[in-house]
Motif scaffolding. Sequence first.
Motif, PDB file in Angstrom:
ATOM      1  N   PHE A  99       8.952   8.429  -1.315  1.00 12.99           N
ATOM      2  CA  PHE A  99       8.475   7.019  -0.997  1.00 12.99           C
ATOM      3  C   PHE A  99       7.033   7.510  -0.654  1.00 12.99           C
ATOM      4  CE2 PHE A  99      12.379   5.352   0.314  1.00 12.99           C
ATOM      5  CZ  PHE A  99      12.406   4.081  -0.670  1.00 12.99           C
ATOM      6  N   TYR A 100       6.520   8.843  -0.321  1.00  8.75           N
ATOM      7  CA  TYR A 100       5.268   9.144  -0.202  1.00  8.75           C
ATOM      8  C   TYR A 100       4.357   9.240  -1.645  1.00  8.75           C
ATOM      9  CZ  TYR A 100       0.756  11.605   0.916  1.00  8.75           C
ATOM     10  OH  TYR A 100      -0.332  12.174   0.807  1.00  8.75           O
ATOM     11  N   CYS A 101       5.120   9.968  -2.309  1.00  8.84           N
ATOM     12  CA  CYS A 101       4.462  10.238  -3.794  1.00  8.84           C
ATOM     13  C   CYS A 101       4.423   8.836  -4.574  1.00  8.84           C
ATOM     14  CB  CYS A 101       5.610  11.223  -4.374  1.00  8.84           C
ATOM     15  SG  CYS A 101       5.406  12.843  -3.684  1.00  8.84           S
ATOM     16  N   SER A 102       5.321   7.918  -4.163  1.00 13.41           N
ATOM     17  CA  SER A 102       5.199   6.555  -4.911  1.00 13.41           C
ATOM     18  C   SER A 102       4.074   5.957  -4.451  1.00 13.41           C
ATOM     19  CB  SER A 102       6.598   5.955  -4.738  1.00 13.41           C
ATOM     20  OG  SER A 102       7.734   6.720  -5.257  1.00 13.41           O
ATOM     21  N   LEU A 103       3.917   6.039  -3.023  1.00 15.72           N
ATOM     22  CA  LEU A 103       2.882   5.289  -2.446  1.00 15.72           C
ATOM     23  C   LEU A 103       1.435   5.622  -2.890  1.00 15.72           C
ATOM     24  CD1 LEU A 103       2.124   2.964  -0.566  1.00 15.72           C
ATOM     25  CD2 LEU A 103       2.069   4.588   1.371  1.00 15.72           C
ATOM     26  N   ALA A 104       1.419   6.980  -2.951  1.00 12.97           N
ATOM     27  CA  ALA A 104       0.200   7.739  -3.233  1.00 12.97           C
ATOM     28  C   ALA A 104      -0.057   7.396  -4.756  1.00 12.97           C
ATOM     29  CB  ALA A 104       0.119   9.274  -3.032  1.00 12.97           C
ATOM     30  N   HIS A 105       0.907   7.430  -5.509  1.00  9.40           N
ATOM     31  CA  HIS A 105       0.647   7.174  -6.890  1.00  9.40           C
ATOM     32  C   HIS A 105       0.168   5.739  -7.317  1.00  9.40           C
ATOM     33  CE1 HIS A 105       1.292   7.274 -11.130  1.00  9.40           C
ATOM     34  NE2 HIS A 105       1.785   5.849 -11.237  1.00  9.40           N
ATOM     35  N   LEU A 106       0.846   4.729  -6.493  1.00 16.94           N
ATOM     36  CA  LEU A 106       0.281   3.453  -6.512  1.00 16.94           C
ATOM     37  C   LEU A 106      -1.060   3.243  -6.081  1.00 16.94           C
ATOM     38  CD1 LEU A 106       3.401   1.310  -5.183  1.00 16.94           C
ATOM     39  CD2 LEU A 106       2.252   1.408  -7.679  1.00 16.94           C
ATOM     40  N   ILE A 107      -1.520   4.107  -5.120  1.00 14.02           N
ATOM     41  CA  ILE A 107      -2.984   3.842  -4.390  1.00 14.02           C
ATOM     42  C   ILE A 107      -3.961   4.259  -5.446  1.00 14.02           C
ATOM     43  CG2 ILE A 107      -4.405   4.721  -2.738  1.00 14.02           C
ATOM     44  CD1 ILE A 107      -2.036   4.261  -0.709  1.00 14.02           C
ATOM     45  N   MET A 108      -3.475   5.567  -6.081  1.00 17.15           N
ATOM     46  CA  MET A 108      -4.397   6.164  -6.933  1.00 17.15           C
ATOM     47  C   MET A 108      -4.605   5.448  -8.240  1.00 17.15           C
ATOM     48  SD  MET A 108      -5.423   8.708  -5.463  1.00 17.15           S
ATOM     49  CE  MET A 108      -5.587  10.536  -5.330  1.00 17.15           C
ATOM     50  N   ARG A 109      -3.711   4.533  -8.661  1.00 19.73           N
ATOM     51  CA  ARG A 109      -3.824   3.606  -9.855  1.00 19.73           C
ATOM     52  C   ARG A 109      -4.857   2.698  -9.748  1.00 19.73           C
ATOM     53  NH1 ARG A 109       1.906   1.672 -12.034  1.00 19.73           N
ATOM     54  NH2 ARG A 109       0.409   0.462 -13.204  1.00 19.73           N
ATOM     55  N   LYS A 110      -4.961   2.142  -8.541  1.00 17.23           N
ATOM     56  CA  LYS A 110      -6.039   0.884  -8.281  1.00 17.23           C
ATOM     57  C   LYS A 110      -7.482   1.470  -8.192  1.00 17.23           C
ATOM     58  CE  LYS A 110      -2.707  -1.770  -6.096  1.00 17.23           C
ATOM     59  NZ  LYS A 110      -2.359  -2.650  -4.652  1.00 17.23           N
TER      60      LYS A 110
END
Length: 63
Positions: A52-63
Amino acid sequence: MKQDYKKIGLGSLIFYIPALILGYKFKNDFGAKLGKTLSLIMIIFLLITLFFYCSLAHLIMRK
């Protein structure tokens, strides 16, 4: 910064995996059963948290 969290999370597996192996080796010992159960719970919790941390970090970095 996110690599630091991965190293900390994966570094703790050094303690949980041997406890899991010892739990399977000494099946009749109460402490080994307890260690096996707790280490299995912590490994699952750690992997879910890292996912979940990696998924959240990936979503934040995409924006």
